[in-house]
Scaffold this motif. Sequence first.
Motif, short mmCIF file in Angstrom:
data_model
loop_
_atom_site.label_atom_id
_atom_site.label_comp_id
_atom_site.label_asym_id
_atom_site.label_seq_id
_atom_site.Cartn_x
_atom_site.Cartn_y
_atom_site.Cartn_z
N LYS A 379 0.77 -1.28 -0.07
CA LYS A 379 0.07 0.16 -0.18
C LYS A 379 0.93 1.23 -0.13
O LYS A 379 0.42 2.17 -0.66
CB LYS A 379 -1.03 0.11 1.08
N LEU A 382 2.51 1.73 -3.43
CA LEU A 382 1.78 2.15 -4.50
C LEU A 382 1.31 3.62 -4.30
O LEU A 382 1.18 4.46 -5.22
CB LEU A 382 0.40 1.48 -4.57
N ALA A 383 1.40 4.02 -2.89
CA ALA A 383 1.14 5.61 -2.43
C ALA A 383 2.21 6.21 -3.07
O ALA A 383 2.13 7.66 -3.65
CB ALA A 383 0.85 5.66 -1.19
N ARG A 384 3.57 5.72 -2.96
CA ARG A 384 4.60 6.76 -3.40
C ARG A 384 4.81 6.64 -4.95
O ARG A 384 5.02 7.74 -5.24
CB ARG A 384 6.02 5.91 -2.72
N LEU A 385 4.37 5.83 -5.47
CA LEU A 385 4.32 5.73 -7.00
C LEU A 385 3.41 6.64 -7.62
O LEU A 385 3.63 7.33 -8.67
CB LEU A 385 4.16 4.25 -7.43
N GLN A 386 2.19 6.78 -6.89
CA GLN A 386 1.04 7.85 -7.12
C GLN A 386 1.49 9.07 -7.26
O GLN A 386 1.09 10.05 -7.85
CB GLN A 386 -0.03 7.32 -6.56
N ASN A 387 2.33 9.39 -6.33
CA ASN A 387 2.92 10.84 -5.77
C ASN A 387 3.89 11.31 -6.47
O ASN A 387 4.45 12.23 -6.56
CB ASN A 387 3.03 10.93 -4.44
N CYS A 388 4.61 10.27 -7.29
CA CYS A 388 5.85 10.67 -8.28
C CYS A 388 5.24 11.29 -9.42
O CYS A 388 4.31 11.01 -9.96
CB CYS A 388 6.49 9.49 -8.54
#
Length: 388
Positions: A379, A382-388
């Motif tokens: 989780k 995925l949150a880090r990838l979405q913030n990139c």
Amino acid sequence: MKKSLLSLMLGGLTIGTTEFVVMGLLPDIASDLKVSIPVAGYLISAYALGVVIGAPLIVMMARNAPPKKILMILAVMLTVFNSLAIIAPSYNFLFLSRLLAGLPHGAFFGVGAVVATRLAEKGKEGQAISIMFSGLTVANLAGVPFGTYIGHHFAWRYTFIIIAFIGLLTIAALYFWMPNLEARAKVTVKSQLQVFKKLDAWLVILITAIGTGGLFCWISYIAPLLTNVSKFSAENVSYILVLAGLGMVIGNLIGGKLTDRFSPEISIIAILLSLSVDLVLVYLFSSNQYASLILVFTTGCISFSIGSAIQILMIRTAVGSELIASASIQAAFNVGNALGAFLGGLPLVAGLNYATPNLVGVVMSICGALITVFFLQRKRKLARLQNC
């Protein structure tokens, strides 16, 4: 407390009593129906199988109905199917009645959990769900010990008369106290089933099915553990179960507050690791009566603090498919019930003592915690990838 939530709690009391009282009555049922205790233990698995079958099936059939109507029908099913045990002439008939009694269990808690979140104040959803689940804990505090006492001193069938009466109270409470909430927007079976395409949803199901197995390895054989290992008399078992019920009441309330204060994932990891340590202590010290009494309380407290966290985690994971997802968690709980009863019984079949099922529970609890760690790391990634 809102009366609407109280009606859900009464449903939990009915379900909790019928689900767990059999565990305390295994010796009595086995003796009356002339089967061994491990064979009588399959009645626990029969109920769990009913939950697994009924939870998703009933929710899918009633997905577009108003919540009050669904809950009323489920309460009627609970009452009628539990009443069949009163007249069971044989083990096979009782096995079937337990299977049928399990059918509405998961759907009731699944729908009830979603309804509780709709009725709750913002930020107190976990506590609202814990009120519903408090019916389960009150069952273990009062219903199960009382039912065990009645079953042991009079006849186990009388216990199911009491369960049927509580079921009637649940029907009345839902009719008078549950508001007529509107059904969600019309949904198709296909759209509801989309949740099962998500890996996260399956991880939560896996956490529940495996992680909660530790509880059921312990509680499925608690009566013979207390009599054969701790050397308590059979007459004292019903009184000792009050300690387990008190622990469950306290643990459930603590679990609701923890879930609202911390993330569900952190709460689950902490609870499952604590349970694994506790079950090691049960294995090591149940031969000491004083230690055994303390551990009955602590195990009940820790194991029942997890319900709200898992339910909230699944509802947040399955936005748009909350009913079927929430019901599937109840099915997963009872997969844990069946696995715990079955796997916990294997050491007994091999001739080991009644403390050894708890070691199986240790392994299951740790596995559940590890899966939760993986879920949380995934989780966050995925949150880090979405913030990139």
